[in-house]
Design an enzyme around this catalytic site. Structure first.
Site, PDB file in Angstrom:
ATOM      1  N   LEU A 280       0.846  -1.187   0.000  1.00 31.86           N
ATOM      2  CA  LEU A 280       0.000   0.000   0.000  1.00 31.86           C
ATOM      3  C   LEU A 280       0.882   1.238   0.000  1.00 31.86           C
ATOM      4  CD1 LEU A 280      -2.561  -1.101   2.762  1.00 31.86           C
ATOM      5  CD2 LEU A 280      -2.927  -1.129   0.283  1.00 31.86           C
ATOM      6  N   ASP A 281       0.404   2.289  -0.663  1.00 33.39           N
ATOM      7  CA  ASP A 281       1.098   3.572  -0.593  1.00 33.39           C
ATOM      8  C   ASP A 281       1.285   3.965   0.874  1.00 33.39           C
ATOM      9  OD1 ASP A 281       1.007   3.695  -3.323  1.00 33.39           O
ATOM     10  OD2 ASP A 281      -0.595   5.191  -3.421  1.00 33.39           O
ATOM     11  N   ARG A 282       2.277   4.772   1.120  1.00 34.48           N
ATOM     12  CA  ARG A 282       2.588   5.174   2.499  1.00 34.48           C
ATOM     13  C   ARG A 282       1.348   5.708   3.226  1.00 34.48           C
ATOM     14  NH1 ARG A 282       7.272   9.517   4.471  1.00 34.48           N
ATOM     15  NH2 ARG A 282       6.807   9.351   6.698  1.00 34.48           N
TER      16      ARG A 282
ATOM     17  N   THR B   4      -1.827   5.272   2.441  1.00 34.21           N
ATOM     18  CA  THR B   4      -3.020   4.437   2.347  1.00 34.21           C
ATOM     19  C   THR B   4      -2.953   3.408   3.458  1.00 34.21           C
ATOM     20  OG1 THR B   4      -3.171   4.699  -0.056  1.00 34.21           O
ATOM     21  CG2 THR B   4      -4.317   2.825   0.905  1.00 34.21           C
TER      22      THR B   4
END
Length: 291
Positions: A133-135, A137
């Site tokens: 996951l993106d940082r 998210t």
């Protein structure tokens, strides 16, 4: 690591073909065949070319993976939702990076997972992040506790058979209650942002409207492909950027990072052959109510 399956077919089958039907990749099978593991049928060691008979158990024993000493240990919380011998499902907080990189070398999910396995005195101490996951998210993230699990699940990942859904809060009100965004996404050299472009990779995102406010909408979003920033790019492309998403034009006056959480994860466990499904609720943007 030791795993056992019972062959349920009607005709004899070679070990390799049986394991491939369960999802095992060529590389892992070759590693096991070439000295990094053993094959047992009815608890007796056999050659990898052996055929299994109906109702016979097959066991593979793989050498453990030792810790990668270049990955620092972090005792920060891992927020475990589910654990068995093969998997960790965690609830990643927004703001935590998935893996170490040039700007963050500790405190990531990987650093925490390695520390956890070391503390548990696990024989395998090199976890594999299956989803990332993106940082900024948050939400559900799947970790394989050893390389056999990583190999066995890879086919589902590559063929987009793993169900992944997200909760998103976006700007504006939608005309449609449900739609599919099918637009290619490309990377441009020297840019962090991804763009919609004809020369990009196909990307498909499906959404359902769940709730509406005066100038915002809560969506349930399903990924059918797995491109970097896919949800962020696709929603911005239809003029409904994620609230707080400064990179793609979202309103940051009420929230300082993208309002996006991975809230459902479902996959077929290649060891038990059962469907595992995990979910969490996001009813509003945590600590920042939309009014």
């Amino acid at each position: 690591m030791e795993n056992t399956w019972q062959y349920q077919g009607a005709q004899p089958i070679k070990i390799k073909k049986f394991l491939q039907s369960l999802g095992m990749g060529h590389r892992l099978f070759n590693d096991l065949k070439n000295g990094q593991g053993k094959f047992l049928v009815d608890h007796r060691k056999v050659r990898p070319t052996t055929k299994i008979l109906p109702n016979q158990p097959l066991t593979i024993i793989a050498q453990p993976e030792l810790r990668d000493l270049s990955v620092k240990l972090s005792d920060a919380p891992l927020n475990i939702v589910y654990e068995d011998d093969n998997w960790l499902v965690i609830d990643k907080p927004a703001g935590v990076t998935s893996i170490p990189g040039p700007t963050v070398d500790n405190g990531t999910v990987l650093n925490r997972a390695v520390h956890y396995l070391v503390e548990e005195k696990s024989a395998d101490q090199r976890p594999h992040l299956i989803t990332r996951l993106d940082r900024y998210t948050g939400g559900l993230l799947l970790i394989a506790k050893h390389h056999v699990a990583s190999s066995m699940i890879s086919q589902q990942v590559q063929q987009h058979q793993m169900l992944k859904e997200y909760t998103a809060f976006v700007s504006g009100i939608f005309d449609k209650e449900h739609d599919i965004i099918d637009k290619p996404i490309a990377r441009r050299e020297g840019q962090v942002q991804r763009v919609i472009a004809e020369d990009g990779q196909r990307a498909v995102t499906e959404y359902w409207v769940e709730e509406e406010g005066a100038d915002w909408t809560k969506l349930r979003v399903r990924l059918h492909t797995g491109r970097t920033h896919q949800i962020r790019v696709h929603l911005a492309s239809i003029n409904h950027p994620l609230i707080g998403d400064h990179l793609y034009g979202g309103d940051t006056s009420k929230y300082q990072h993208q309002a996006l959480w991975a809230t459902k994860l479902s996959f077929k466990d290649p060891f038990t052959l059962k469907q595992l499904t995990f979910s969490r609720e996001i009813n509003e943007i945590p600590d920042k109510k939309i009014k």
